[in-house]
Motif scaffolding. Sequence first.
Motif, short mmCIF file in Angstrom:
data_model
loop_
_atom_site.label_atom_id
_atom_site.label_comp_id
_atom_site.label_asym_id
_atom_site.label_seq_id
_atom_site.Cartn_x
_atom_site.Cartn_y
_atom_site.Cartn_z
N TRP A 160 0.84 -1.22 0.00
CA TRP A 160 0.00 0.00 0.00
C TRP A 160 0.87 1.26 0.00
CZ3 TRP A 160 -5.05 -0.79 -0.83
CH2 TRP A 160 -5.92 0.31 -0.78
N ASP A 161 1.61 1.42 -1.07
CA ASP A 161 2.60 2.51 -1.14
C ASP A 161 2.69 3.00 -2.58
OD1 ASP A 161 4.79 4.17 -1.11
OD2 ASP A 161 6.11 2.76 -0.07
N GLY A 162 2.54 4.32 -2.77
CA GLY A 162 2.64 4.88 -4.11
C GLY A 162 3.95 4.60 -4.79
N GLY A 163 4.98 4.33 -4.01
CA GLY A 163 6.28 4.00 -4.58
C GLY A 163 6.30 2.69 -5.33
N GLU A 164 5.25 1.88 -5.15
CA GLU A 164 5.17 0.58 -5.83
C GLU A 164 4.74 0.72 -7.29
OE1 GLU A 164 5.66 -2.71 -4.39
OE2 GLU A 164 6.73 -1.38 -3.03
N ILE A 165 4.21 1.87 -7.66
CA ILE A 165 3.66 2.03 -9.02
C ILE A 165 4.69 1.70 -10.09
CG2 ILE A 165 2.77 3.74 -10.68
CD1 ILE A 165 1.27 5.04 -8.38
N GLY A 166 5.92 2.14 -9.89
CA GLY A 166 6.96 1.91 -10.89
C GLY A 166 7.30 0.45 -11.10
N ARG A 167 6.99 -0.42 -10.13
CA ARG A 167 7.29 -1.84 -10.26
C ARG A 167 6.23 -2.59 -11.04
NH1 ARG A 167 6.72 -4.55 -5.72
NH2 ARG A 167 8.04 -6.27 -6.46
N LEU A 168 5.07 -1.95 -11.21
CA LEU A 168 3.94 -2.62 -11.84
C LEU A 168 4.04 -2.59 -13.36
CD1 LEU A 168 1.06 -1.15 -9.65
CD2 LEU A 168 1.77 -3.56 -9.68
N PRO A 169 3.44 -3.59 -14.04
CA PRO A 169 3.30 -3.50 -15.49
C PRO A 169 2.57 -2.20 -15.85
CG PRO A 169 2.67 -5.68 -14.72
CD PRO A 169 2.88 -4.85 -13.50
N GLU A 170 2.86 -1.64 -16.98
CA GLU A 170 2.33 -0.33 -17.38
C GLU A 170 0.80 -0.28 -17.28
OE1 GLU A 170 2.91 3.55 -18.36
OE2 GLU A 170 4.58 2.12 -18.36
N TYR A 171 0.14 -1.33 -17.75
CA TYR A 171 -1.32 -1.27 -17.81
C TYR A 171 -1.98 -1.34 -16.43
CZ TYR A 171 -2.29 -6.28 -16.91
OH TYR A 171 -2.43 -7.51 -16.33
N MET A 172 -1.25 -1.87 -15.44
CA MET A 172 -1.81 -1.98 -14.09
C MET A 172 -1.70 -0.69 -13.28
SD MET A 172 -0.68 -5.74 -12.71
CE MET A 172 -1.78 -7.15 -12.90
N ARG A 173 -0.86 0.22 -13.73
CA ARG A 173 -0.58 1.40 -12.92
C ARG A 173 -1.79 2.31 -12.68
NH1 ARG A 173 5.43 2.77 -15.53
NH2 ARG A 173 6.39 0.80 -14.82
N PRO A 174 -2.60 2.59 -13.70
CA PRO A 174 -3.77 3.45 -13.44
C PRO A 174 -4.72 2.86 -12.40
CG PRO A 174 -3.36 3.28 -15.80
CD PRO A 174 -2.48 2.27 -15.14
N LEU A 175 -4.89 1.53 -12.42
CA LEU A 175 -5.78 0.89 -11.45
C LEU A 175 -5.22 1.03 -10.04
CD1 LEU A 175 -8.16 -0.87 -10.61
CD2 LEU A 175 -6.84 -2.89 -11.30
N TYR A 176 -3.95 0.72 -9.88
CA TYR A 176 -3.33 0.81 -8.56
C TYR A 176 -3.37 2.24 -8.03
CZ TYR A 176 0.09 0.06 -4.82
OH TYR A 176 0.71 -0.02 -3.59
N LYS A 177 -3.07 3.18 -8.91
CA LYS A 177 -3.09 4.60 -8.52
C LYS A 177 -4.50 5.03 -8.10
CE LYS A 177 -1.78 9.17 -10.24
NZ LYS A 177 -1.27 9.94 -11.42
N ALA A 178 -5.52 4.58 -8.84
CA ALA A 178 -6.91 4.94 -8.54
C ALA A 178 -7.33 4.38 -7.19
CB ALA A 178 -7.83 4.45 -9.64
N ILE A 179 -6.89 3.15 -6.88
CA ILE A 179 -7.23 2.53 -5.60
C ILE A 179 -6.65 3.35 -4.44
CG2 ILE A 179 -6.92 0.49 -4.14
CD1 ILE A 179 -6.71 -1.12 -6.84
N LEU A 180 -5.37 3.68 -4.55
CA LEU A 180 -4.73 4.46 -3.49
C LEU A 180 -5.39 5.83 -3.33
CD1 LEU A 180 -0.89 3.80 -3.86
CD2 LEU A 180 -2.60 2.50 -2.58
N GLN A 181 -5.74 6.44 -4.45
CA GLN A 181 -6.31 7.79 -4.41
C GLN A 181 -7.69 7.81 -3.75
OE1 GLN A 181 -6.15 9.21 -8.47
NE2 GLN A 181 -4.17 10.21 -8.17
#
Length: 550
Positions: A324-345
Amino acid sequence: MAALNSNSFYHRPETNFSPSLWGDHFINHISDSEVKEKYSKQVEILKNVARSLLTAPEAKMIDSMNLIDTLERLGVSYHFENEIEQKLQQFFHLNMNYKDDEAYDLYTVALHFRLFRQHGHPISTEIFSKWMDVKGKFQEGIKSDPKGMLSLYEASYLRTSGETILDDALAFTTATLKSMTPSLGSPLKQQVVHALVQPLHLGFPRVEAHSFISIYEEEEHKNETLIEFAKLDYNILQMLHKEELRQVSRWWKELGLISKYPYARDRVVECFFWAVGMYHEPQYCRARIMLTQTIAMNSVIDDTYDAYATIEELDVFTEAIERWDGGEIGRLPEYMRPLYKAILQIYEQFEEELAKEGRSYAAYYSIEALKELVRCYHVEAKWFIEGYIPDFKEYLKNGLITSTCCYLPTSSLLGIESARHEDFEWISKKPKIIVAQLEIGRLVDDAASYKIEKERGQVATGIDCYMRENGVTKEEAIAKFWEMSRNAWKECNEECLRPSCYKSRDILTRILNCGRLVDVTYKNNEDGYTNPEKVLKPHIVGLLVDPFEV
C-alpha cells in the motif's frame, strides 16, 4: 487450460463481458427541486397521520401489528423505527395466549411470529402447535386458507437450525401455494406468485416495497392515506438516489478505468443498486456513494485477476496492494498502474474526509479487508492458470473471502458516522453471522455462475471441487450448494435473535442485507451482475428510473 510456464507473459484470452446497459443515462439526470419540495411537504403531513395511527393508545394488538407490517412492506417504516420498536417490545412481553384465543388465526399468528423474529424477539415455534396433528405434521385442513398459508410460508424463512416445524412449514406451504395459485383471485394471486419467487425475508427491501405498493393498492381494505404516503415517499427517495447515482456515474466516467481495461465489467449502476440494497434511507447518502466507489473499484480488480493478468503480473500487483505505497507504481506493469493509482487515491480521499471526524480507522479496516480479498483472488488465479483443482475444504476456505461478504459490510460502514471502532473490529474477527454470510455469498455465487465460469475455462470452480470429491453430478452439487446456503441463512437468523451476537441492530441489518443482495442478484441460478439484462434491469428501472404516478 494449460498452465503458464514461469517465464510466460502471454495474457489469457480476454473475456468479452456485455457493456453497461445504461450509458450516460444517469449522468444526464436533472433534479427537479420544486417537485421534490412539494412532495416533501405532503409527506410530512401524511407521516403525521400514519404516526397517529401507529401510536393510538386505544388500538388493539392485532390492528397495530397489521399496521406495522403494512408500513414495513410499503417501505415507510424507517420514519417510525422508535415507535415500532416500542410497540413490539410491549407486545412481546404481553405473554399472549395464541393457542386458545380464536381471534388468532393462522394468518395472524404467522404474521406476529415473523414480525417478532424480524426484530430479534425470540418467539417460540410452539405457537403453531394448534395447527399440528398428533404426528406432528401440519393439518390438511389449513390448505383451504391461502392467506394463512402465505403468511406461514413467509414466517418459515425466519427459521433457525433445528426448527423442524418451520422446515416442514416451508415444504408444506410451498407445495400447497404452487398448486392453488391458478385458482386464486387478485391481488392475493400476484402476492403468492411473487413470494414463491422472492420470499420477503430474503428480498431487497426497496424492490419489495415497489412490488407491495402495487399489490396493496388492489386490496379491498386498503388505507388510501398510506398508499399516497408510500408513493410520494418512494418518489422522494428515488430522486435522492438518482442524484447520488449521477455523482457516482460522473466520477466513474472521469476516472476512465473501463476505457483502460476493456476486459472489465462496466457495472457502476449495478454497484450503486447494491449500495441501495445495503441502506436506502436518506441519512446514508454519503455511505452509499463511498460503498459504490469501493464496489466498482473492486469489480475491476476482480476481473483483472479472473479474466486477464498473468501469474507474474498478479504476483507483483498483490505485493503492491499488500505494501500500500505509491512508490510501488513503478514496479507494476504499465497497464496496471492506473488501477493501482486509482485505488490508493480513492482511499486517500476517504482517509482525509474521515480523519476530520476522528474516524480514519474506518478506512484502515476497509483497506485491510481489501488486502485480504486480493490475497485470496491471487490464490484463485493461480489455481485457474495452473489448472489445479483443490479439495473442497481448501477451496471453500479461500472462496469464502472472495465472495466479498466481509469486504462489503466492512466498507458499507465507511460513510456511517455512527459506526464505531468496535463495530469494525467485531466484523474483522469474522463472527458467526459474518461466516454464515460468507457461505451464502460463495455458495450461491458458485451455483449461479458455474456455466459462465466453465465458458471462461475455469477448472477450479466450487462445483467442480465438490463434484470431484463427492462423486456427484453437476445437478446434485448445485442442489447441495443451495441447501448449504439455506442452512447458512438459519445461522444468520439465529444470530439476530436477542440477546443477539451484537447489540447494534443497524450493523446486523447491514450484514443481513449482504445475503439479500446475493439472493436477488443470483436469482434462479442467473449471474445478474455479469448479465444484468434479465435479472437486475427490471429492478433498477423500478428503483431508479420510473417513479410512481401520484
